[in-house]
Design a protein around this motif. Structure first.
Motif, short mmCIF file in Angstrom:
data_model
loop_
_atom_site.label_atom_id
_atom_site.label_comp_id
_atom_site.label_asym_id
_atom_site.label_seq_id
_atom_site.Cartn_x
_atom_site.Cartn_y
_atom_site.Cartn_z
N GLU A 218 -19.77 4.00 -31.86
CA GLU A 218 -20.80 4.00 -30.79
C GLU A 218 -21.83 5.22 -30.86
O GLU A 218 -21.25 6.19 -31.49
N THR A 219 -22.92 4.77 -30.87
CA THR A 219 -23.42 5.81 -30.28
C THR A 219 -24.17 5.46 -28.69
O THR A 219 -24.35 5.04 -28.38
N GLY A 220 -24.14 7.17 -28.06
CA GLY A 220 -25.04 6.98 -26.69
C GLY A 220 -26.40 6.87 -26.75
O GLY A 220 -26.89 7.57 -27.44
N LEU A 221 -27.44 6.47 -25.79
CA LEU A 221 -28.84 6.86 -25.87
C LEU A 221 -29.49 6.83 -24.71
O LEU A 221 -29.47 5.34 -24.05
N PHE A 222 -30.18 7.72 -24.41
CA PHE A 222 -31.05 7.80 -23.04
C PHE A 222 -32.62 6.75 -24.17
O PHE A 222 -33.54 7.85 -24.38
N PHE A 223 -32.51 5.93 -23.44
CA PHE A 223 -33.26 5.17 -23.95
C PHE A 223 -35.35 5.84 -23.29
O PHE A 223 -36.10 5.31 -23.93
N ARG A 224 -34.65 6.74 -22.76
CA ARG A 224 -36.06 6.75 -21.60
C ARG A 224 -37.08 8.49 -21.64
O ARG A 224 -38.02 8.74 -21.43
N ALA A 225 -35.29 9.01 -22.77
CA ALA A 225 -36.21 10.57 -22.87
C ALA A 225 -37.13 10.80 -23.30
O ALA A 225 -37.41 10.45 -24.52
N LEU A 226 -37.96 12.47 -22.56
CA LEU A 226 -39.23 12.79 -23.56
C LEU A 226 -38.44 14.31 -23.93
O LEU A 226 -37.38 14.96 -23.26
N PRO A 227 -39.33 14.43 -25.17
CA PRO A 227 -39.21 15.74 -25.68
C PRO A 227 -39.20 17.28 -24.91
O PRO A 227 -40.33 18.14 -24.82
N VAL B 110 -24.87 2.17 -28.30
CA VAL B 110 -25.30 1.36 -29.30
C VAL B 110 -24.11 1.34 -29.98
O VAL B 110 -23.88 2.43 -30.72
N PHE B 111 -23.98 -0.05 -31.00
CA PHE B 111 -22.34 -0.01 -31.63
C PHE B 111 -23.26 -0.13 -32.51
O PHE B 111 -24.20 -1.36 -33.02
N LEU B 112 -23.59 0.54 -33.83
CA LEU B 112 -23.82 0.18 -35.08
C LEU B 112 -22.81 0.21 -36.37
O LEU B 112 -21.62 0.58 -36.47
N TYR C 238 -28.71 9.55 -36.52
CA TYR C 238 -30.02 10.45 -36.67
C TYR C 238 -30.79 10.27 -37.09
O TYR C 238 -32.19 9.76 -36.11
N SER C 239 -31.10 8.87 -38.09
CA SER C 239 -32.17 8.76 -38.57
C SER C 239 -33.08 8.16 -37.82
O SER C 239 -33.74 7.67 -37.68
N ILE C 240 -31.41 6.39 -37.22
CA ILE C 240 -32.59 5.59 -36.22
C ILE C 240 -33.28 6.28 -35.03
O ILE C 240 -34.19 5.86 -34.73
N LYS C 241 -32.45 7.08 -34.86
CA LYS C 241 -32.39 8.08 -32.82
C LYS C 241 -33.83 9.18 -33.50
O LYS C 241 -34.51 9.05 -33.05
N THR D 201 -19.08 7.75 -24.87
CA THR D 201 -19.32 5.34 -25.39
C THR D 201 -18.34 4.84 -25.02
O THR D 201 -18.85 3.37 -24.63
N ASN D 202 -16.90 5.76 -24.29
CA ASN D 202 -15.84 4.22 -24.45
C ASN D 202 -15.24 4.98 -23.10
O ASN D 202 -15.00 6.70 -22.73
#
Length: 449
Positions: free
Chosen positions: A109-118, A141-143, A249-252, A353-354
């Protein structure tokens, strides 16, 4: 006669909470701020202290008093025993013996702040995301992928079973698996359901595989006919989990690249950087995430497995995994020239994530409520449509594509049409973003409009 002073109940709660904290950390159990607060409330309830709230102010005082630094208690930040890792890399060769690469899997699993900006102003810590506004900004997200680089459908967990942006869309036809609960966390029941589905798929294919998982409490120990579950050693996953060697990392990187392309393509309709992320909804995130996974090269996945010790040939060399993406770095600097692209990618690296087993009565209940987030289909779309030769720029085209997206969203269960439109939208946004990145910064852009 002097009145006998009342015992300080809060002090006793603090002491008991500290004792629990020390015991938990001695077991290398990762602890977040909200977990400390929940445990303190439990202790107060057991003591019948009803006025104790374990507020954020109390938490800050508790951490300062005991010199608790957040990054020191973040999950995998514990020191890794290199000797255990070396022993595991010898052992894992024996465990996977007899399995073909296509039948060796890892899931995480990984957490994702899906709206985050740099933006340096967006300093997000995982302890802030259990409730309140930020909890609506995250997904879990579970990959899962095998050593040949074949991914299973990503499992995405949000807060609402049917967010507003899912109107007239059938979630069962998404390119991902959608689940929801009120914390957007992985739970034992969700994971068990996924494992049984995965096992049934392999049974139909007459395949037997081995799936490596970490020992998170949400990962049930099941006996399955076609999936042999193997467990990574505790406190070593940062070095032994293939997903942690560069896959996630690459997916993010891919995901956040698409976020920035979309936002830059829409920036002429906003007044500041702070408004950019409001245009992203869960539906956008789902399709971007799926596309981000599909962009991962099989060779990248294989290298990550080998780096984690999954060598089918003894001492098989591993080429360096190149995570650098100059286009992505350029997009980041367009938003903020001082931003660190790695910091942006890892902004949610330690996001919980859990749930953990240290708070037995804290449950994650299914959520069936409708999310109050505004859909991007509610953007300004009542403008007079363009016709024929009026579509002369990519921005003109993007405007019309958004109108088509609205049309698809208004149809019942037209997922295939919607997916095609969103793919086209992503392509046009990429074109627009590539033009904008020729500017130095967004400030320069806005100074000219």
């Amino acid at each position: 006669m002097k009145r006998k002073p009342k015992s300080n109940a809060n002090e006793e709660i603090n002491n008991l909470t500290w004792e629990w904290f020390v015991s938990a950390r001695a077991k290398n159990i990762p602890i977040s701020g909200p977990i400390i607060q929940t445990k303190a409330r439990q202790i107060a309830e057991q003591m019948s202290v009803t006025e104790f709230k374990a507020s954020n102010g109390w938490l800050e005082s508790f951490k300062n008093r005991h010199n608790i630094v957040w990054h020191q208690i973040c999950g995998e930040s514990n020191s890794v025993d290199v000797k255990n890792v070396d022993e595991w890399k010898v052992k894992v060769k024996l465990i996977i013996e007899g399995y073909e690469p296509k039948n060796i899997y890892n899931g995480d699993e990984t957490g994702l702040f899906f709206r985050a900006l740099p933006s340096k102003t967006l300093s997000v810590k995982s302890e802030e995301c259990k409730g309140g506004k930020l909890s609506k900004e995250r997904l879990t997200v579970f990959l899962c992928a095998n050593m040949e680089g074949e991914f299973e459908k990503p499992l995405v967990i949000g807060k609402a079973q049917k967010p507003r942006c899912f109107k007239n869309v059938d979630p069962t036809k998404f390119p991902i698996i959608w689940r929801a609960n009120n914390k957007a966390w992985m739970t034992g029941s969700i994971m068990e359901d996924w494992l049984h589905t995965f096992n049934n798929k392999l049974k139909k294919q007459n395949r037997r595989v081995i799936l490596f998982l970490d020992n998170a409490t949400c990962h049930p120990h099941l006996n399955l006919s076609n999936v042999h579950l193997a467990w990574l050693p505790a406190n070593t996953t940062s070095l032994t989990q293939p997903m942690d060697q560069g896959i996630i990392y690459s997916i993010k990187v891919n995901y956040r690249k698409m976020v920035l392309q979309s936002l830059l393509a829409s920036m002429d309709s906003i007044k500041s950087v702070n408004e950019l992320s409001n245009k992203i909804n869960v539906l956008d995130a789902i399709y971007w995430l799926n596309k981000s996974v599909n962009l991962i090269k099989p060779d990248t996945v294989k290298k990550c497995f080998i780096k984690a010790g999954f060598n089918l040939v003894l001492d098989q060399p591993t080429d360096a995994i190149n995570d650098n993406d100059n286009d992505f770095k350029l997009l980041c600097s367009t938003i903020n020239e001082k931003v660190d692209s790695d910091e942006y990618v890892n902004i949610d690296k330690h996001l919980c994530t859990n749930d953990t087993d240290i708070i037995a009565d804290t449950t994650v209940k299914p959520c069936t409520s409708i999310d109050v987030e505004q859909s991007s289909s509610e953007d300004e779309t009542d403008n007079v449509p363009l016709h024929g030769n009026d579509i002369k720029t990519y921005k003109n085209a993007l405007h019309e594509i958004k109108r088509l997206e609205m049309f698809a969203l208004d149809q019942n269960n037209e997922n295939e049409l919607l997916e095609s439109i969103l793919n086209l939208k992503n392509l046009v946004e990429k074109k627009i973003a590539s033009q904008i990145t020729k500017q130095k910064t967004l400030d320069e852009f806005w100074s000219k409009i």
